[in-house]
Design an enzyme around this catalytic site. Structure first.
Site, mmCIF file in Angstrom:
data_model
loop_
_atom_site.group_PDB
_atom_site.id
_atom_site.type_symbol
_atom_site.label_atom_id
_atom_site.label_comp_id
_atom_site.label_asym_id
_atom_site.label_seq_id
_atom_site.Cartn_x
_atom_site.Cartn_y
_atom_site.Cartn_z
ATOM 1 N N VAL A 51 -20.249 -14.409 -37.069
ATOM 2 C CA VAL A 51 -20.981 -13.940 -38.256
ATOM 3 C C VAL A 51 -22.470 -14.256 -38.146
ATOM 4 O O VAL A 51 -23.326 -13.397 -38.388
ATOM 5 C CB VAL A 51 -20.384 -14.577 -39.536
ATOM 6 C CG1 VAL A 51 -21.256 -14.301 -40.745
ATOM 7 C CG2 VAL A 51 -18.977 -14.076 -39.771
ATOM 8 N N PHE B 161 -19.503 -8.397 -44.808
ATOM 9 C CA PHE B 161 -18.372 -7.457 -44.774
ATOM 10 C C PHE B 161 -18.314 -6.817 -43.392
ATOM 11 O O PHE B 161 -18.231 -5.599 -43.255
ATOM 12 C CB PHE B 161 -18.531 -6.397 -45.871
ATOM 13 C CG PHE B 161 -18.619 -6.981 -47.260
ATOM 14 C CD1 PHE B 161 -17.487 -7.474 -47.897
ATOM 15 C CD2 PHE B 161 -19.833 -7.077 -47.919
ATOM 16 C CE1 PHE B 161 -17.565 -8.034 -49.165
ATOM 17 C CE2 PHE B 161 -19.929 -7.635 -49.180
ATOM 18 C CZ PHE B 161 -18.789 -8.111 -49.810
ATOM 19 N N LYS C 75 -16.068 -10.936 -52.215
ATOM 20 C CA LYS C 75 -15.651 -11.057 -50.810
ATOM 21 C C LYS C 75 -14.143 -11.326 -50.695
ATOM 22 O O LYS C 75 -13.421 -10.664 -49.945
ATOM 23 C CB LYS C 75 -16.463 -12.184 -50.156
ATOM 24 C CG LYS C 75 -15.929 -12.679 -48.852
ATOM 25 C CD LYS C 75 -16.146 -11.665 -47.753
ATOM 26 C CE LYS C 75 -15.403 -12.070 -46.504
ATOM 27 N NZ LYS C 75 -15.871 -11.448 -45.309
ATOM 28 N N CYS D 25 -9.919 -13.717 -40.552
ATOM 29 C CA CYS D 25 -10.329 -13.561 -41.954
ATOM 30 C C CYS D 25 -9.180 -13.288 -42.927
ATOM 31 O O CYS D 25 -8.953 -14.059 -43.857
ATOM 32 C CB CYS D 25 -11.354 -12.449 -42.058
ATOM 33 S SG CYS D 25 -12.740 -12.698 -40.960
ATOM 34 N N LYS E 28 -6.418 -7.015 -32.937
ATOM 35 C CA LYS E 28 -6.552 -5.562 -33.148
ATOM 36 C C LYS E 28 -7.325 -5.033 -31.946
ATOM 37 O O LYS E 28 -7.835 -5.829 -31.137
ATOM 38 C CB LYS E 28 -7.277 -5.251 -34.457
ATOM 39 C CG LYS E 28 -8.725 -5.728 -34.485
ATOM 40 C CD LYS E 28 -9.431 -5.265 -35.743
ATOM 41 C CE LYS E 28 -10.909 -5.613 -35.690
ATOM 42 N NZ LYS E 28 -11.659 -5.188 -36.853
ATOM 43 N N ARG F 217 -7.773 -14.957 -32.256
ATOM 44 C CA ARG F 217 -7.479 -15.860 -33.367
ATOM 45 C C ARG F 217 -6.482 -15.251 -34.347
ATOM 46 O O ARG F 217 -6.622 -14.127 -34.772
ATOM 47 C CB ARG F 217 -8.776 -16.222 -34.113
ATOM 48 C CG ARG F 217 -9.582 -17.261 -33.376
ATOM 49 C CD ARG F 217 -10.866 -17.544 -34.086
ATOM 50 N NE ARG F 217 -11.747 -16.397 -34.067
ATOM 51 C CZ ARG F 217 -12.898 -16.329 -34.730
ATOM 52 N NH1 ARG F 217 -13.274 -17.339 -35.479
ATOM 53 N NH2 ARG F 217 -13.659 -15.259 -34.650
HETATM 54 C C1 UGA Z 1 -11.899 -8.144 -42.014
HETATM 55 C C2 UGA Z 1 -12.407 -7.123 -43.030
HETATM 56 O O1 UGA Z 1 -11.929 -5.816 -42.711
HETATM 57 C C3 UGA Z 1 -13.938 -7.107 -43.062
HETATM 58 O O2 UGA Z 1 -14.409 -6.226 -44.072
HETATM 59 C C4 UGA Z 1 -14.434 -8.528 -43.359
HETATM 60 O O3 UGA Z 1 -15.848 -8.606 -43.400
HETATM 61 C C5 UGA Z 1 -13.917 -9.457 -42.261
HETATM 62 O O4 UGA Z 1 -12.475 -9.421 -42.269
HETATM 63 C C6 UGA Z 1 -14.401 -10.850 -42.550
HETATM 64 O O5 UGA Z 1 -14.050 -11.416 -43.598
HETATM 65 O O6 UGA Z 1 -15.208 -11.370 -41.771
HETATM 66 P P1 UGA Z 1 -11.539 -8.091 -39.359
HETATM 67 O O7 UGA Z 1 -11.006 -9.468 -39.464
HETATM 68 O O8 UGA Z 1 -12.504 -7.757 -38.283
HETATM 69 O O9 UGA Z 1 -12.283 -7.672 -40.722
HETATM 70 O O10 UGA Z 1 -10.285 -7.154 -39.152
HETATM 71 P P2 UGA Z 1 -9.660 -5.880 -39.892
HETATM 72 O O11 UGA Z 1 -10.149 -4.644 -39.279
HETATM 73 O O12 UGA Z 1 -9.770 -6.025 -41.358
HETATM 74 O O13 UGA Z 1 -8.118 -6.051 -39.469
HETATM 75 C C7 UGA Z 1 -7.386 -7.200 -39.902
HETATM 76 C C8 UGA Z 1 -5.951 -7.108 -39.446
HETATM 77 O O14 UGA Z 1 -5.237 -6.109 -40.165
HETATM 78 C C9 UGA Z 1 -5.786 -6.764 -37.962
HETATM 79 O O15 UGA Z 1 -4.776 -7.569 -37.419
HETATM 80 C C10 UGA Z 1 -5.382 -5.302 -37.984
HETATM 81 O O16 UGA Z 1 -4.646 -4.910 -36.869
HETATM 82 C C11 UGA Z 1 -4.565 -5.255 -39.259
HETATM 83 N N1 UGA Z 1 -4.483 -3.897 -39.843
HETATM 84 C C12 UGA Z 1 -5.577 -3.297 -40.339
HETATM 85 C C13 UGA Z 1 -3.246 -3.240 -39.884
HETATM 86 O O17 UGA Z 1 -2.212 -3.770 -39.426
HETATM 87 N N2 UGA Z 1 -3.175 -2.008 -40.463
HETATM 88 C C14 UGA Z 1 -4.270 -1.392 -40.974
HETATM 89 O O18 UGA Z 1 -4.136 -0.261 -41.492
HETATM 90 C C15 UGA Z 1 -5.497 -2.051 -40.901
#
Ligand code: UGA
Length: 429
Positions: A14, A152, A204, A260, A318, A325
């Site tokens: 971040v 975000f 948030k 997160c 992802k 993590r």
């Molecule tokens: C998340 C939020 O999306 C950001 O907006 C936020 O700023 C960030 O956390 C944070 O607090 O720093 P991130 O951790 O990068 O971002 O990952 P995401 O894209 O949100 O995915 C999170 C998890 O959900 C992953 O394991 C992903 O594979 C899963 N996911 C996401 C699904 O299983 N299905 C979906 O439709 C979307």
């Protein structure tokens, strides 16, 4: 060298993206981190994490003299009118956020800050934290304010998210401090929401827990689809056509992971409990998430017959990131290994230093001799794999698509048996 007006403490994910993003906007920024190796590498323009666009942006910042790196928080604070804090807030054993690091950095930098400086909290902290830090600060420095400015950023698109956000939220104790922090983003075309610090922190948490809720929701629907013989793809299509619902964040998978969503959902549930509320929805979101991984694990176990070799495609939480993590893929691999399975793993981006099963260097190698092949991260190359070849090298026939990203027909035409979550309606009967 010109004096940096902005400082950032913490060159983690971040802090780095925030500092580099601010320098891309034209500000002069100094980023501090105690990790000397990290700072040495950053001074050479080498980022410690993989994030698209970050390396060229760091190099541009260094070249134009807008970006510098330091190992001292205090020195950085002494030249910063606005000091961002982006230090980790890990999950404590009871699910709450551990604020020790942020409190100790505040105590450390406070005496060094110039007059009328602002401390901006970028780390994700529970609602109420900035206000209590402000009280702590005021005991020593009446001239310094603590502002909340949550991030975000989505991993894999973080710099892009920084430069083109959907919204900028500034939670400030005074209009003057709000103006100062919001003013740093005037070149960005996005709505700015000014609130109290506690409300900004709540925005948030509410955002991340809502996203987690969507994932748990669709995963529970996907399991139900399996039981009743419906197609979750078509269900999502149907949901997405209704504007009040939309289709974003409704992809079934092994559950949400990363640094997160799991941590923030647990922290908000803990906070609710602490203030005497029953966090039943948040607890259910976490429970569903754990259940989804169990469900996938059972599916895999049910398919492994004689050979105990399992091939795994994908380890990161992802696609588009090298971050392991809280990755559901890692958790699943560890469980399978603990149960004595021979697990071969391939991930195009995960650091090679992490020993997760037999790390191999190609998707084909991971499939070799596998009784079951499992997809756990949605890297596009997996969907594009040559399944004829995969079928030749596997010992068994089963492919478990834990991300619903493969084309069922292609897999089946190669003579393999396809299994996914929520796609049972498509499976041969
Ligand atoms: C998340 C939020 O999306 C950001 O907006 C936020 O700023 C960030 O956390 C944070 O607090 O720093 P991130 O951790 O990068 O971002 O990952 P995401 O894209 O949100 O995915 C999170 C998890 O959900 C992953 O394991 C992903 O594979 C899963 N996911 C996401 C699904 O299983 N299905 C979906 O439709 C979307």
């Amino acid at each position: 060298m010109s004096t940096p007006a902005i400082g950032v403490v913490g060159a983690g994910y971040v802090g780095l993206v925030t500092g580099v993003g601010l320098s891309t906007l034209g500000h002069t920024v100094r980023i501090a981190d105690r990790d000397t190796d990290r700072i040495d590498r950053l001074r050479q323009g080498v980022p410690p994490i993989f994030e698209p666009g970050l390396e060229p942006a760091i190099r541009a910042g260094l070249e134009h003299g807008r970006l510098s790196f330091d190992v001292s928080n205090e020195t950085t604070a002494s030249v910063s009118n606005v000091l961002y804090l982006a230090v980790p807030t890990p999950m404590a054993d009871n699910g709450s956020a551990d604020l020790e690091a942020i409190v100790s950095v505040v105590d450390e930098v406070l005496p060094a800050l110039p007059e009328l400086a602002c401390i901006v909290i970028k780390s994700t902290v529970p609602p109420g934290t900035a206000r209590s830090l402000e009280d702590r600060v005021k005991e020593v420095r009446g001239d310094v304010h603590v502002v909340s400015n949550p991030e975000f950023l989505t991993q894999g698109r973080a710099l892009e998210n920084f430069l083109h956000p959907h919204r900028i939220v500034v939670g400030s104790p005074t209009p003057e401090a709000a103006r100062r922090v919001a003013g740093l983003y005037t070149s960005i075309d996005a709505p700015v929401l000014i609130t109290s610090p506690t409300t900004a922190e709540m925005v948030k948490y509410a955002s991340n827990t809502f996203l987690a809720t969507k994932v748990s929701f669709i995963n529970s629907i996907a399991r139900l689809c399996d039981s009743v013989g419906a197609s979750v793809d078509d269900v999502v299509e149907g949901l997405g056509l209704e504007p009040r619902i939309g289709r974003a964040f409704l992809k079934p998978g092994p559950g949400f992971g990363g640094s997160c969503l799991p941590k923030d959902t647990a922290a908000l549930a803990h906070l609710a409990q602490e203030v005497g509320l029953k966090p039943s929805l948040l607890n259910a979101v976490l429970e569903e998430n754990a259940m989804q991984l169990d469900y996938l694990e059972e599916r895999i176990r049910g398919l492994v017959e004689e050979s105990r070799t399992i091939g795994v495609w994908g380890l990161t939480f992802k696609a588009g990131t090298d971050d392991l993590r809280d990755s559901p893929a890692v958790a699943l691999v560890q469980r399978l290994i603990a149960d004595g399975y021979d697990v071969a793993t391939f991930d195009p981006m995960a650091p090679r230093t992490s020993h997760l099963g037999r790390r191999v260097s190609s998707a084909e190698e991971a499939a070799r001799d596998a009784a079951v092949l499992v997809v756990l991260t949605e890297w596009p190359e997996f969907a594009a794999a040559d399944f004829e070849r995969v079928a030749q090298v596997m010992s068994g026939r089963f492919v478990v698509d834990g991300r619903n990203v493969l084309d069922q027909l292609t897999v089946e035409e190669a003579g393999l048996v396809y299994s996914a979550v929520g796609r049972s309606a498509l499976e041969p009967r």
